[in-house]
Design an enzyme around this catalytic site. Structure first.
Site, PDB file in Angstrom:
ATOM      1  CD  GLU A   1      -1.516   2.376   1.932  1.00 25.87           C
ATOM      2  OE1 GLU A   1      -2.288   3.352   1.935  1.00 25.87           O
ATOM      3  OE2 GLU A   1      -0.384   2.408   2.467  1.00 25.87           O
TER       4      GLU A   1
ATOM      5  CG  ASP B   1     -15.674  -1.872  20.810  1.00 27.94           C
ATOM      6  OD1 ASP B   1     -15.166  -3.004  20.717  1.00 27.94           O
ATOM      7  OD2 ASP B   1     -15.685  -1.217  21.879  1.00 27.94           O
TER       8      ASP B   1
END
Length: 446
Positions: free
Chosen positions: A179, A314
């Site tokens: 990347e 989360d």
């Protein structure tokens, strides 16, 4: 995160692609089914997304740090530390019941690796993928950039296994190589997919730098449904977000977006400086970069904000559970669309495509969505403006050195001062020579 998605060069050649990475992964093999426990579980629609343990994510970061330390101090493309990082992630996924495959490509004279992992089951014609680049720059271990995204995606995938999730959509995960040399790994993967396989993607979620030490909470604004999913999560925590602009086009969502796959993701900031207004709503230090160790040797285990890493991890799980659960409803709104093709003159005068809006009350919304589908051989030359009925122009896209082709994007415009009804125009101009393009369609979503 790469400095510029298109500022680096490297000879890129897909050398070997496992059949699993293209079409075979879309089907659940008998061996893959047997590899994972199969107790009956509620579907994703009924199951609550789990809390991703911060300790587990940081344990992966510790392993990546140790891998870098044992291999010359980095995990860069073509270096032993990168291959060891791939091997670590792959071993975790294999043990958890995923079907994994390595895709190889060649860049800058070295072999690069992408790791693809599929969770058995789900509709093979509706693929939801989450990914992160696993390589670092040569200067250091790359713990925030991008150990943070890689570790959080890994732990979210392991949470899928622990829950024995049975999503309606097929879940796929990816860790990209090279990347930092110009999105070469993710480009290799997307280019290896036939058009029929690309059409099966329900979305790609990208996570690059999500634990910055002076963090912001940025959400990609590319696909409305994905964007809303992340914003809803943070709204539930009472945390304001901003649209991500610093890394636009500079990470691995770009190759997916360029072929029309819906994309979204999270970002906590790189070398841009946090403003006073941002520090007031997020904490941290104004006038200081979100990550002072961006692309530097100090991007180590001490270069992580635990709170940001925990919240973003989360949020990844929340998005996976939410978006993989059957059909999702786009944000409410009325679409007005023009599907008449319009040629964009090469280095010529601006052209306009019109949409007539009527029957609405009051002004346009503060978050008017402008979606465009343009085929072009060098999109960096294209300038786009939305022109309101009263003639006010809103710049959507400037010219740039972006050497990729096509523009498939959704822009958000604060048009709350404009009357909704009337003729809206998309103004397009190609400002440099030797390329061609066509506006295929565009729409307004009120």
């Amino acid at each position: 995160m790469t400095l510029s998605a298109f500022s680096r060069s490297g000879s890129l050649r897909v050398a070997a692609v496992s059949a699993l990475a293209v079409t075979g992964l879309l089907a659940t093999t008998a061996g893959a089914t047997a590899a994972a426990p199969a107790p009956a579980r509620a579907t994703a629609a009924a199951a609550a997304a789990p809390d991703i343990p911060l300790a587990n994510v940081k344990a992966h970061l510790t392993q990546l740090s140790q891998i870098a330390a044992a291999n010359g101090g980095n995990r860069a493309h073509g270096r032993a530390g990168y291959k060891a990082s791939i091997d670590y992630v792959k071993a975790k996924l294999d043990a958890a019941g995923f079907t994994t495959s390595l895709q190889t490509f060649t860049a800058s004279g070295a072999t690069g690796y992408n790791l693809i992992a599929d969770w058995p089951g789900g509709d093979p014609n509706k693929v939801l993928m989450a990914g992160a680049h696993l390589d670092s720059v040569t200067a250091g271990a790359g713990i925030n950039d991008n150990g943070s995204g890689s570790a959080a995606v890994l732990e979210s995938a392991l949470a899928v296994s622990r829950a024995q999730l049975k999503p309606d959509k097929h879940l796929r995960f990816g860790w990209w190589g090279a990347e930092e040399l110009g999105l070469l790994g993710s480009k290799a993967y997307v280019n290896s997919l036939p058009a029929a396989e690309r059409a099966k993607f329900a979305g790609y979620l990208n996570f690059d730098m999500i634990g910055s030490p002076n963090p912001g909470y940025f959400v990609y604004d590319d696909d409305p449904t994905i964007e809303k999913t992340f914003k809803d999560y943070y709204a539930g925590l009472g945390i304001p977000t901003e649209i991500e602009t610093e890394g636009d086009g500079r990470s691995d969502h770009a190759p997916f977006k360029n072929v029309g796959i819906p994309v979204g993701g999270l970002f906590s900031g790189a070398d841009y400086r946090k403003t006073a207004a941002q520090a007031q709503k997020w904490g941290g230090t104004s006038g200081v970069a979100f990550d002072r160790c961006y692309h530097a040797s100090c991007d180590s285990l001490t270069n992580i904000n635990d709170t940001a890493l925990d919240r973003n991890s989360d949020a990844i799980a929340y998005a996976l559970w939410t978006l993989s659960a059957g059909s999702t409803t786009p944000p409410t709104g009325t679409d007005y669309e023009n599907t008449t093709p319009l040629a964009i003159p090469d280095a010529g005068a601006a052209v306009n495509s019109s949409i007539a809006v009527s029957g609405r009350t009051g002004n346009a919304p503060a978050a008017l969505k402008v979606s465009v589908n343009i085929t072009h051989t060098y999109r960096g030359d294209v300038v786009l403006d939305l022109v309101a009925p009263d003639g006010t122009a809103y710049r959507l896209k400037n010219s740039s050195s972006d050497s990729a082709d096509n523009i498939v994007a959704t822009y958000t415009v604060n048009a709350s001062s404009e009357a909704a009804n009337g003729t809206w125009k998309l103004r397009l101009q190609d400002v440099a020579a030797q390329d061609t393009g066509t506006l295929n369609s565009w729409k307004l979503t009120f």
